[in-house]
Design a protein around this motif. Sequence first.
Motif, short mmCIF file in Angstrom:
data_model
loop_
_atom_site.label_atom_id
_atom_site.label_comp_id
_atom_site.label_asym_id
_atom_site.label_seq_id
_atom_site.Cartn_x
_atom_site.Cartn_y
_atom_site.Cartn_z
N LYS B 355 43.75 38.42 33.72
CA LYS B 355 43.01 37.36 34.38
C LYS B 355 41.80 37.92 35.12
CE LYS B 355 43.94 32.96 36.49
NZ LYS B 355 44.96 32.09 37.05
N ALA B 358 39.23 38.56 32.71
CA ALA B 358 38.58 37.30 32.37
C ALA B 358 37.39 37.06 33.30
CB ALA B 358 39.57 36.14 32.47
N THR B 361 34.48 39.38 32.40
CA THR B 361 33.93 38.95 31.11
C THR B 361 33.11 37.68 31.27
OG1 THR B 361 35.95 39.82 30.12
CG2 THR B 361 34.54 38.51 28.71
N LEU B 362 33.64 36.80 32.08
CA LEU B 362 32.94 35.53 32.32
C LEU B 362 31.59 35.78 33.00
CD1 LEU B 362 33.99 32.70 31.69
CD2 LEU B 362 34.75 32.52 34.05
N GLY B 389 32.29 27.11 44.17
CA GLY B 389 33.29 26.61 43.24
C GLY B 389 34.22 27.70 42.76
N TYR B 392 37.08 30.83 38.44
CA TYR B 392 37.70 30.64 37.14
C TYR B 392 36.78 29.85 36.21
CZ TYR B 392 41.64 29.52 33.99
OH TYR B 392 42.49 29.40 32.92
N GLU B 393 35.92 29.03 36.83
CA GLU B 393 35.11 28.13 36.02
C GLU B 393 33.62 28.31 36.21
OE1 GLU B 393 36.56 24.28 37.06
OE2 GLU B 393 38.57 24.69 36.34
N PHE B 456 44.16 34.58 43.36
CA PHE B 456 45.37 35.33 43.09
C PHE B 456 45.16 36.75 43.60
CE2 PHE B 456 47.28 38.36 40.06
CZ PHE B 456 48.60 38.13 40.38
N ILE B 466 38.04 30.19 45.24
CA ILE B 466 37.06 29.10 45.27
C ILE B 466 36.10 29.40 46.41
CG2 ILE B 466 36.75 26.66 45.77
CD1 ILE B 466 39.68 26.48 44.44
N ILE B 467 34.83 29.48 46.08
CA ILE B 467 33.82 29.75 47.09
C ILE B 467 33.28 28.41 47.56
CG2 ILE B 467 31.61 30.89 47.53
CD1 ILE B 467 33.89 32.81 46.83
#
Lengths: 867, 757
Positions: B355, B358, B361-362, B389, B392-393, B456, B466-467
């Motif tokens: 994760k 991830a 990579t994102l 936000g 993760y997204e 996490f 989440i910022i």
Amino acid sequence: MDYDNSIATVIDSRNLSTLKGPEELLKNVLHQPREASLFATMSMVMLTAQALFGQVPPELTTVFPAGGQVGQAVEVTVSGGNLQALRTLHCNVPGVHCERLDASRFRLSIPANAMPGLYDLWGMGDNGVSAPRMLVIGNRAEQVEVEPNETGSTAMPVPLDVVINGRIEKPTDIDQFRFDARRGQRVVVECSAERIDSRLRAVLEIHDASGRRLAVNRGYFGSDPLIDFRVPADGSYVVNVLDLIATGSAEHYYRLEIDTGPRVAFSVPSVIERGKASHVTLFGWNLSTAGSPENPLDRVNVEIPAKLAHETWPLPARLLPSQVVLAGAVFPFHLPGSHAPVLIGLSDVPVVVDRGDNVSAAAAREIVVPCEISGQLVAGDERDWFAIQARRGEVLFIEALGQRIQSPVDLQVSVVESHSSLSKPNPLIVERSTTLAQLTDETRNVGGAFPTAHLDPSGRWVCPADGRYLIAIRNLTGGLQSDPRRVYRLGVRREEPDFELIAVPRRNDPSGLNVKRGGREVLDLLAFRRRGMNDAIRVSAEDLPSGVECPDVWLGPGVDRATIVFSADRNAAAGFGELRLVGESRGLLRDPHDSTGERSTTKTRPVHGGTMVRAGTPNGGGRMTSFIPLAIAGDSPLKITADGDEELVHPLYGRLRVKHSPGGVLDVAVHVERKEIGHQAAVKLFGVGLPESIPNQTATIPAGQQKGYVSFYLPPTLPVGRYSFVVRAETTVPTADQKTETVIVHSNPVVFDVQPAAFRVEVDPFAVTQARRGETIKVAYSANRLNGFIGKMHTELAAPGRITDVVGLRGRGETFTGQTDKGTLQIVVNDDAPLGRQPSLRLFTVGVVEDEATCFGSSLLPLEIIE
Amino acid sequence: MTNFHRIVWQLLIVLIAGMFSSQLELLAADVRFGTDIVPILTKLGCNGGGCHGKATGQNGFKLSLLGFEPDQDYESLVAEGRGRRLSQAAPDRSLLLLKATSSVPHGGGRRLDQSSDDYHLLRDWIAQGSPAPRSDDPQLVRIELSPRNQVLATNETLQLKATAFFSNGTSRDVTKQAVYQSNELGIAAVENDGLVKTGTQPGLVAVMARFGEQIATFHAAVPFVTDPAKRAVIEEQLRGIGFQPVSPSSQNDSRQDDRQDASPTNTHLLNQWRKLAVVPSATADDATFLRRASIDICGTLPTSGEITEYLADSRLDKKSRLIDRLLDRPEYASYFALKWSDILQNRGAGYSTGKQRAGTTLFAGWIRDSLATNKPYDQFVSELLTASGSQYENPPALWYRTVRKSPEYVESVAQAFLGVRIQCAQCHHHPTERWSQSDYFSLAANFARVGRKGGFADAEVPTDEIIFLKDRSAVLHPRTGERLQPRPLGGSEFLLGPDDDPRVSLARWMTSRDNPFFARTMANRMWAHFLGRGLVHPIDDARSTNPPSNPELLDALAQDFATSGFNVKHLIRSITLSHAYGLESAPHAGNTGDTQTFSRFYPRRLSAEVLLDGFSQVLEVPTVFAGVRAGTRAIDLPDENVAAHFLDVFGRPARMSACECERVDAPALTQALELVNSAEIQRKLTEKSGYSQRLAESDKSHADIANEVFVRVLARKPRADELKAAADYLALEPDRAEACRSLLWSLLVTNEFLFNH
């Protein structure tokens, strides 16, 4: 009766009987007479009687393809654990027929009238029922990916308007698909993975025929990607599907849609009034009204007829634990021809649709309480303002929904002073106004591995003085970009307590509810209390089959987690059924329609199911399920029974049943009943589902004994009310190969009432904590009267199940009368007193009224016996 | 003695006493702690970082570093230690003076002579009761050096004069009290009294003078040639370069840039060369330019086919077409994403689960996409700074995963986007710049409301947070406790409402066209990337005491960059089509030793990833990296936490700071050993499906093999002697496969391959 056919027949009849519509479902759940046993009438499926001790329930890991087309049959292959005895797959879509082809392949026939969407699929067999996996029903043509397709030259050719079921089967795998399109077409390429229980973190790319990448997306619906592709020229294009971090396995499955048809993402308003016709605008792609450069999403206006505006359950959608408030408060609206329905909320108070003209305090929109607002925060820094009139002491509950309606926002809601006295409201003055309340996110995770926390703020606000107040809502994570998807709901209501409940498998792994004959199984109950709900909630089961019991359990005042227990007797028939659990709360609620006082109200809510999709961090998590299936399979080697209401024999007052109050001690007698009587290992006891404020305790029943006690201290702050919990026992049982294995079983629920304390007993903190054998010690203590109690108080030394004469110790009781509240208890330590710390030793006081023991209290006495 | 004499003597004594008295009064009135005493302490080095100015002081006596906190210093001198350091009754017996003159043992040795003016000034101040700084004391406003600029010959001296200007309008000569420092000691040194002495090395030099908290800089140019006759020849040679004016209609057309045009970039380069009388090297040949641009823009060697095609192209605008082609390739985005991943600290180390990978990579993907679509640089930075936000997204929010605390916010922003090193000001006033602790913490205040929730927790930092914008949070001045409001660097406070995100204001200020730092920093960063050295060097250490080597050129590039809408590809086109970028790297007699004017291309070693990819490309055997997709190039790795010994040896950074200097290109023994012993290079050479083996199995002649290998590895054909040597070797070696491997390896480990030149 042929076994396979019997399953199919019964399940079909169950579907037809139970899944008629939302209203009927609720009616069934809430009002069906208890004598109309669901299990007995339609859903119990007889299984083989020779089910063996030690059977392991099935575990469904993948179903591939993960979906099918309406009106078509689809052959699916399942994988997972313990699937040898799998007999059928059961889907909650009405009319889906399952045919078993071989041990792992099944043919699912999907009726033509099924609504597209996401559904649950369970595996059922001789060893019980699995946890569900997602099954998608679509209305586009379906194809299954054909390998090899890792390179542009081997890209699998596919038509437009297709759903491809694929898998990133191994690490670093890439799947490529080639489609032809004409210039100007709007092709939506969307991948479903996370939403359908897959491990894939999908990335989508579109390349032109020369291999040049034209578009990429790594997340649109959460982490599931979507590319809104406007075809630049006639020709072939290649879609790549890959995993973000280049992992891959059979569990990395996906559904890829390459679609030019209508697609709906969300509606505005996102909530309408229950039972009333409404107009909404649907936003999405390839809809009748084209989008603009500022808002590239297409739109279509539709009218929702009143008959549709009713809650529906189950939903053709995935709901996460935090979205439980939507269960029974939304309905799916399916635009004809579109790929899937969109969920629209239902409100039982008037709905205010935000017009976007209230982005400053000066332009605050006047609203009347109660109401529910539906709005959009398109600009990153947009704030919507609303104004209310409230009276001093009035209590309002304000609740926002953003993340829980899958909007990409983190909402903040504030209540601000209003400067309505100004002839021309000045925004700068408002900026400097006092913020009276700022509502907080629900950051508490009630569910543990089944996370329930979310970012939507809610809270209670008490109006300080008559007047006008402003409510501001904004997105804390807007950044600099605009996004029309940022919809929100904002409820402004009075104190109308409500709650929702979810039942989740206790084990932190994906499993179904399988009860062994002669044993017990548990579910965790999670309560989501809303709008000031603090009363105790009783949860009971309805329509249980013969031989299955589920005693009522109680989530005490303010308690949001408990455990419910199902037991099957040794003669219970093996089979499956749908579990119906109902929560009920009776309390005194402030009547919003009657300012003079309160009224007794009863709230009843169905308990929804939950499942662990995947265990462990960081990828673990769960979701809600449409139903809770219960299976009876196998035999239990052990059963324990807990008794929290055991009689005590008091030397002065005879047989007593102790009434509990804050500050006291609750003793639970535990009886062990083994199938293999010859094996008598020690049993470790532990509380499960205790209210948070009660410290847990452990105890051990020594080997060779069938009875023991575990005691819990009830803290002085414990609210008065009814509670329940369960005792967990861990021990060993023999296996077929003459070895032993560790088993964990649960007791029946222990229900106890906590009444107001008449007095509080406290051992002097400086009292002796060590005594020698043969010694006589004195323990100072106090017993302070509370709540107007003026009776006599008599104190004795006690241990679980014994008073005065406990093992190796003897207390000399003492009685307080009049104003006495301090004393000293003499304890004689016998020469044969057991050495070491004395578990659960306490001073036990009875309050006496007219020579009858009416109230009780205890204070633990930490004492160690030494030589 | 007669009465007359006695009276005369008495009168004389009275007069003399009166004179001294009035002088003392005059001195006492003039001696001010802040503007007179503190500069002496600075000049003598008392408050230096190695002495009493360090954070813990020295032997119990602590002064503020370089005297930036006079109030604190006054307390230390006068009040601390029960006043033992000063004796007003017997000023000469003051411990301060006894120590400074080494009359009593002093760890710092003798710093002051009893006969010096500084001694008298200190003594007088003590004698007059050690007056404290007063609020109505004249404040030092600025200092000036004269001259400010000068062209100096080698081995020449120049006396600088420093003048201090005060808030009451007065000024005075502080030449002797000021402290001086040269930034290029090889070109010019400066003595304590401001005397500048040039050496034998030509070039540009800046001399900083500091008095009190003020600084001023003198700039000198030491030409390569001073003889007028020789200068005339050089002028003539420079005229021969033949820049042509650019027609207004073609200014925005990159197709015209191949000509030796008089673009502002070239004009300012030429002016610099004229000023220093330096003649640039010749223009590099096409093959060299192709290789250079391919490496610098795409991090990729040109293929043999590309070389052939480019050499055959006879169009006048072939260079600009090449640049456009390169900028359009996905490798451009990958290579510069690697650079920005370093700067933005997209760090994978410390994480243990997929994760977290991830996340990196994102973030890397977002950077790469931004570059591929040529997202305007101001937008790129704004999205990053204001990111909110879920990590993760929302990929830019991942910047806040490794950049987590006040010092990291401030220093990352200052270094990455403003080109300023401000970390000194966290603890004390910047010694060679105007930045104070207030500047530092006011910049930090812009990030005070960065809230984090969820996420996490992993070994190092929580991920997938989440910022969001917190309600409120304050940054306090560490010394005064004053609550500091968000403000830009060197600017005044932002006007913010209670719900306004200060980061948005900061981003707006930063990305405005007239921001003094933003465009210049990026222009300088890109110039350094392509020309091997920044106009400001180091690239993230811009300050008045470290001026750009060619300020007009930097201004022109920055202005053009801002005017283009912060178009990064436009900036790269401007730089790569400049005359300097097209020069040979080999110096000639007239520019040997030049490291400042870009009169030749400064060669530099290929970066670790480019080098490894180069081996893979030449030998057609990709590197196998664990945990990433097969065929992934080193420049495409998602983060630095992908195991690759070769990359670590050749200086892959750990991404612990925003400084590009973290990427090391210095030579090391381990690098030589790696080239000799690397199992990875051996695998690439011996892989059966690889180029080496296929070459050996072909029926090509030895000469053909030698020609092909030279072009493939070095992007040029072999010279005759090289061809002969190679062919002879191939003929002599009985094992053809071994011969091909050896030839390839011997070329791959040449400096010509290892360097971009």
